[in-house]
Design a protein around this motif. Structure first.
Motif, short mmCIF file in Angstrom:
data_model
loop_
_atom_site.label_atom_id
_atom_site.label_comp_id
_atom_site.label_asym_id
_atom_site.label_seq_id
_atom_site.Cartn_x
_atom_site.Cartn_y
_atom_site.Cartn_z
N ALA A 26 8.31 -23.44 0.49
CA ALA A 26 8.22 -22.14 0.14
C ALA A 26 9.49 -21.29 -0.22
O ALA A 26 11.09 -21.66 0.16
CB ALA A 26 7.63 -20.92 0.68
N LYS A 27 9.95 -20.68 -2.08
CA LYS A 27 11.09 -20.23 -2.20
C LYS A 27 10.80 -18.90 -1.95
O LYS A 27 9.39 -18.19 -1.73
CB LYS A 27 11.22 -20.41 -3.30
N LEU A 28 11.92 -18.08 -1.08
CA LEU A 28 11.97 -16.57 -0.73
C LEU A 28 12.07 -16.21 -1.63
O LEU A 28 11.45 -14.97 -2.38
CB LEU A 28 12.90 -16.29 0.42
N SER A 29 12.58 -15.76 -3.01
CA SER A 29 12.79 -15.49 -4.45
C SER A 29 11.16 -15.29 -4.91
O SER A 29 11.26 -14.47 -5.81
CB SER A 29 13.09 -16.34 -5.16
N ARG A 30 9.83 -15.96 -4.40
CA ARG A 30 8.59 -16.07 -4.94
C ARG A 30 7.79 -15.64 -4.05
O ARG A 30 6.66 -15.49 -4.26
CB ARG A 30 8.58 -17.92 -5.12
N ILE A 31 8.23 -14.76 -3.01
CA ILE A 31 7.24 -14.20 -2.63
C ILE A 31 7.72 -13.24 -2.25
O ILE A 31 8.32 -11.66 -2.36
CB ILE A 31 7.44 -14.75 -1.17
N ARG A 32 6.58 -11.87 -1.85
CA ARG A 32 6.16 -11.26 -2.48
C ARG A 32 4.73 -10.03 -1.56
O ARG A 32 3.92 -10.05 -1.53
CB ARG A 32 6.21 -10.37 -3.70
N PRO A 33 5.70 -9.62 -0.59
CA PRO A 33 4.65 -8.90 0.66
C PRO A 33 4.31 -8.21 0.04
O PRO A 33 4.71 -7.40 -0.08
CB PRO A 33 5.06 -9.10 1.82
N VAL A 34 2.23 -7.47 0.45
CA VAL A 34 2.15 -6.57 0.00
C VAL A 34 1.72 -5.51 0.88
O VAL A 34 0.45 -6.21 1.83
CB VAL A 34 1.35 -6.55 -1.41
N LEU A 35 1.77 -4.55 1.11
CA LEU A 35 1.24 -3.64 2.36
C LEU A 35 0.67 -2.69 2.06
O LEU A 35 0.61 -1.91 1.26
CB LEU A 35 1.76 -3.32 3.58
N GLY A 36 -1.10 -2.80 2.53
CA GLY A 36 -2.50 -2.18 1.89
C GLY A 36 -2.77 -2.74 0.19
O GLY A 36 -2.28 -3.62 0.01
N HIS A 37 -3.71 -1.76 0.41
CA HIS A 37 -4.62 -1.76 -1.71
C HIS A 37 -4.95 -0.78 -1.75
O HIS A 37 -4.98 0.47 -1.09
CB HIS A 37 -5.20 -3.01 -1.17
N ILE A 38 -5.17 -0.46 -2.74
CA ILE A 38 -6.53 0.32 -3.43
C ILE A 38 -7.88 -0.39 -4.44
O ILE A 38 -8.01 -1.75 -4.74
CB ILE A 38 -5.39 1.27 -4.03
N ALA A 39 -8.34 0.45 -4.03
CA ALA A 39 -10.22 -0.71 -4.48
C ALA A 39 -11.06 0.84 -4.96
O ALA A 39 -10.06 2.01 -5.14
CB ALA A 39 -10.64 -0.90 -3.03
N TRP A 40 -11.50 0.30 -6.03
CA TRP A 40 -12.93 1.33 -6.83
C TRP A 40 -14.13 0.28 -6.22
O TRP A 40 -13.99 -0.88 -6.13
CB TRP A 40 -12.46 0.76 -7.71
N SER A 41 -14.29 1.54 -6.25
CA SER A 41 -16.37 1.16 -6.16
C SER A 41 -16.79 0.54 -7.62
O SER A 41 -16.72 0.91 -8.23
CB SER A 41 -17.39 2.47 -5.60
N VAL A 42 -18.24 0.15 -7.42
CA VAL A 42 -18.56 -0.91 -8.53
C VAL A 42 -19.01 0.18 -9.49
O VAL A 42 -18.25 -0.25 -10.55
CB VAL A 42 -19.31 -1.93 -8.56
N PRO A 43 -19.98 1.05 -9.42
CA PRO A 43 -19.74 2.14 -10.29
C PRO A 43 -18.36 2.42 -10.62
O PRO A 43 -18.89 3.12 -11.94
CB PRO A 43 -20.49 3.43 -9.30
N GLN A 44 -17.92 3.54 -10.12
CA GLN A 44 -16.70 4.48 -10.74
C GLN A 44 -15.85 3.26 -11.16
O GLN A 44 -15.63 3.70 -12.00
CB GLN A 44 -15.73 3.97 -9.25
N LEU A 45 -15.38 1.62 -11.39
CA LEU A 45 -14.21 1.54 -12.23
C LEU A 45 -15.77 0.67 -13.56
O LEU A 45 -15.14 0.98 -13.96
CB LEU A 45 -14.26 0.00 -11.03
N GLU A 46 -16.89 0.70 -13.28
CA GLU A 46 -17.55 0.93 -14.11
C GLU A 46 -17.85 1.44 -15.59
O GLU A 46 -17.40 1.72 -16.38
CB GLU A 46 -19.39 0.05 -14.13
#
Length: 126
Positions: A26-46
């Motif tokens: 693996a190339k270090l330059s191609r790695i992007r760690p991500v901490l956390g996330h954002i999520a939407w409920s299906v009705p909200q996204l719709e």
């Protein structure tokens, strides 16, 4: 570790990733760690999609998506450079999916506050 797509993984141990980089798998330059996330409920996204709050787009060339997602980040302490970097990526992303008129949309405190007010009323109407 759960592989979501060809180059996107969920979970994992930093030591395992370090081993892949050290072994050349693996190339270090191609790695992007991500901490956390954002999520939407299906009705909200719709509802958001129905009201046009989201831009649905697909980048035609995978290299463009890779360049946009894996761009080098400015130093964490340089808030001005980070702000400029985010604005540049946003405009490049919109242009890459054929929406240059939105990429050129003016930004500023007054406009951002107007948009924020619009979206707050949008969510109160639900």
């Amino acid at each position: 570790d759960l592989q979501l797509t060809r180059s996107l993984w969920l979970g994992g141990q930093p030591s395992s990733l370090a081993g892949l980089v050290a072994s050349g798998q693996a190339k270090l330059s191609r790695i992007r760690p991500v901490l956390g996330h954002i999520a939407w409920s299906v009705p909200q996204l719709e509802l958001d999609l129905k009201r046009g709050a989201w831009i649905r787009a697909q980048v035609v060339q995978p290299e463009t998506a890779l360049r946009l997602c894996m761009a080098a980040l400015p130093a964490a302490h340089d808030n001005y450079a980070r702000s400029r970097h985010q604005a540049t990526l946003w405009r490049a992303s919109l242009s890459a999916v054929g929406l240059p008129y939105l990429a050129a949309f003016p930004r500023g405190k007054a406009i951002d506050e107007t948009l924020r007010s619009f979206f707050q009323s949008h969510y109160r109407q639900r």
